[in-house]
Write an enzyme that holds these catalytic residues in place. Structure first.
Site, PDB file in Angstrom:
ATOM      1  CG  ASP A 203      -1.838   1.137   1.335  1.00 43.05           C
ATOM      2  OD1 ASP A 203      -2.048   1.793   0.303  1.00 43.05           O
ATOM      3  OD2 ASP A 203      -2.363   1.399   2.428  1.00 43.05           O
TER       4      ASP A 203
ATOM      5  CG  ASP B  39      -3.578   4.360  -2.128  1.00 40.87           C
ATOM      6  OD1 ASP B  39      -2.757   3.453  -1.863  1.00 40.87           O
ATOM      7  OD2 ASP B  39      -4.622   4.532  -1.494  1.00 40.87           O
TER       8      ASP B  39
END
Ligand code: NAG
Ligand code: NAG
Ligand code: NAG
Length: 493
Positions: free
Chosen positions: A107, A323
């Site tokens: 992430d 992201d």
């Protein structure tokens, strides 16, 4: 991080199959995971060949070996960005002494690494795609240590609130994500094992001491077995992320890249200096907690959408966030509305359905790449990100659904933000260069390989793609076949 949950497979059916096979599974050897690597040509590139191969060069090389930064780290990836299969990508890392394997979601939208710990009561044993999950116990590891609240790491993370720290109290963390999920626990320090790039498509095991979260409790979303993993590996830019910790001990450069394979799943995730493919870059917006860049225009087909320039600066959270932990792509209403209208204007006769109160879907029998426009996002420094119809449309229940989402409809942290996730990042090599504060990308075949350069020796090595997958689903299939055979035999007798 926002994970999309939109799975097609009925879990009650899966549960029944699982019940039927429990007995047989006990007989069948434990689930193992395997990793397969694919890569390109072998390209031997040895700096100490020829004239330079003098004794002094070799000893210099050897003494450098002990101190030097790594040539790179190859983090094996699994998972998929496909929204209809719960899109998420994960990596495997070893933690502790002796090391055990953990599956963590990669992430770039968050900063700390955490894994579920022995205290977690609700954590499932099997997770995403049947992966076998492991609870970490710092007491089982010879190198595991608790981090107390008076240690510098904890003071940096908690700032002024550290005044309430009493001697030997542990350092707590709370990590919440854009989709409302969270993890709560305490920090520990242990040895993390990773694969250091040592040659073309070759790695050697290496390790570094890292502080990470030991998760005691997590929200329902993160523990639902459809998307459960052992934890999350935050690749954010703050000092608390694993890459920052490894970089501050001189083990890696603060540069990494991912290539998420939207076709086959898995892909490439490497820490180090990528020299091939070459990418164009755009500057990171300074003083932002995330990987923020400046978007300047949105083009649909050949038309630039007529937008005010301030729509790209949303509130005090300026810029566009890149992201990898988010499945789809979120745009504020002022961009989302004109973009989707323009896309749909290519097929004015479509009958639209809304699924799950959020997804706009329609029936379309032709090739979506012929029937719909490409969307090109423009960024500062003339960097463009081209998103094809087969990227932003995904099939679901015989319909096509639009992957672009209205962030005005989202709650909390992600409201009105521009957040670009795997929907637009897949099938591209995305390079994060924190040394030079830029980020860049180029279209790339994520089943192939990239080249990393060792900063000190100058040698260049190939790093190939991986597809981590769980063998459990295979053994369940095998169990079902055996079960059916037994039933059949009993009926025959
Ligand atoms: C970490 O790496 C060092 C140096 O290569 C090695 O001596 C040590 O045994 C490793 N530690 C673990 C826990 O694997
Ligand atoms: C992060 O670490 C760097 C290098 O160690 C240091 O210069 C910087 O001040 C740190 N930043 C914060 C916010 O602690
Ligand atoms: C991508 O690379 C892999 C491995 O080199 C190759 O087998 C595959 O054909 C390539 N795909 C495309 C579309 O070029």
């Amino acid at each position: 991080m926002i994970i999309m949950t939109f799975a097609r497979c009925s879990s009650s059916f899966a549960a029944k199959i699982a019940q039927l096979s429990i007995l047989l599974l006990l007989l069948i050897s434990t689930c193992t995971s395997y990793v397969s690597a694919s890569g390109g040509v072998i390209n031997v590139n040895y700096k100490f060949a020829g004239v330079e191969r003098s004794l002094s060069a070799l000893t210099a090389h050897d003494s450098l070996r002990h101190l030097r930064m790594l040539a790179g780290v190859d983090l094996p990836l699994g998972g998929t960005g496909r929204p209809d299969a719960v899109g998420l990508y994960y990596a495997k890392i070893g933690i502790g002494t002796p090391a055990r394997d953990y599956y963590v979601q990669v992430d770039t939208g968050s900063d700390i690494m955490w894994v579920n710990c022995i205290q977690c009561k609700e954590c499932p044993e099997r997770g995403y795609h049947g992966l076998e999950l492991t609870l970490y116990n710092p007491k089982d590891s010879l190198t595991g240590k608790l981090v107390s609240c008076d240690q510098q790491f904890c003071l940096d993370i908690h700032g002024s609130s550290a005044s309430s720290c009493m001697a030997n109290q542990s350092c707590l963390y709370t990590q919440s994500y854009g989709d409302g999920s969270f993890s709560i626990g305490y920090f520990v320090k242990d040895v993390v094992q990773y694969d250091r790039v040592s040659g073309d498509l070759q790695t050697k095991s290496a390790n570094g001491s890292v502080i990470f979260g030991c998760g005691a409790r997590q929200s329902g979303d993160l523990s639902s077995s459809e998307e459960a993993l052992d934890g999350i590996l935050g690749f954010g830019k703050s000092n608390s992320s694993m890459i920052s910790q490894l970089a501050s001990s001189g083990k890696v450069k603060k540069m990494f890249a991912h290539c998420l394979d939207g076709v086959n799943g898995g892909g490439i995730f490497a820490i180090g200096h990528v020299v091939q493919p070459k990418v164009n870059t755009t500057p990171l917006v300074p003083d932002q907690p995330h990987y923020n860049v400046n978007m300047t225009a949105v083009e649909v087909g050949r038309d630039i959408l007529n937008l005010q320039t301030d729509v790209f600066e949303v509130g005090d959270k300026k810029g566009t966030i890149i992201d990898s932990g988010t499945t789809l792509a979120y745009l504020p209403e002022v961009i989302y509305g004109p973009l989707v209208n323009k896309i749909l204007s290519w097929q004015p006769d479509l009958k639209l359905h809304t699924l799950h109160e959020q997804y706009t879907c329609f029936q379309y029998s032709g090739s979506v790449d012929d029937g719909f426009p490409n969307v090109t996002l423009h960024f500062e420094n003339s960097l463009v990100l081209k998103v094809y119809p087969h990227d932003y449309l995904f099939p679901f229940d015989g319909l096509w659904c639009i992957g672009w989402q209205n962030s005005g409809m989202q709650s909390r942290d992600s409201k009105d933000m521009i957040l670009l996730g795997d929907l637009v990042l897949s099938n591209k090599l995305v390079l994060y260069d924190l040394e030079n504060q830029v980020i860049g990308w180029t279209e790339y075949n994520c089943s192939s390989s990239i080249k990393l350069q060792d900063e000190l020796t100058g040698s260049v090595h190939l790093v190939g793609a991986h597809y981590l997958s769980s063998a459990c689903s295979l053994s369940i299939q095998r169990a079902i076949i055996i079960f059916l055979l037994i039933v059949l035999l009993q009926n025959l007798v």
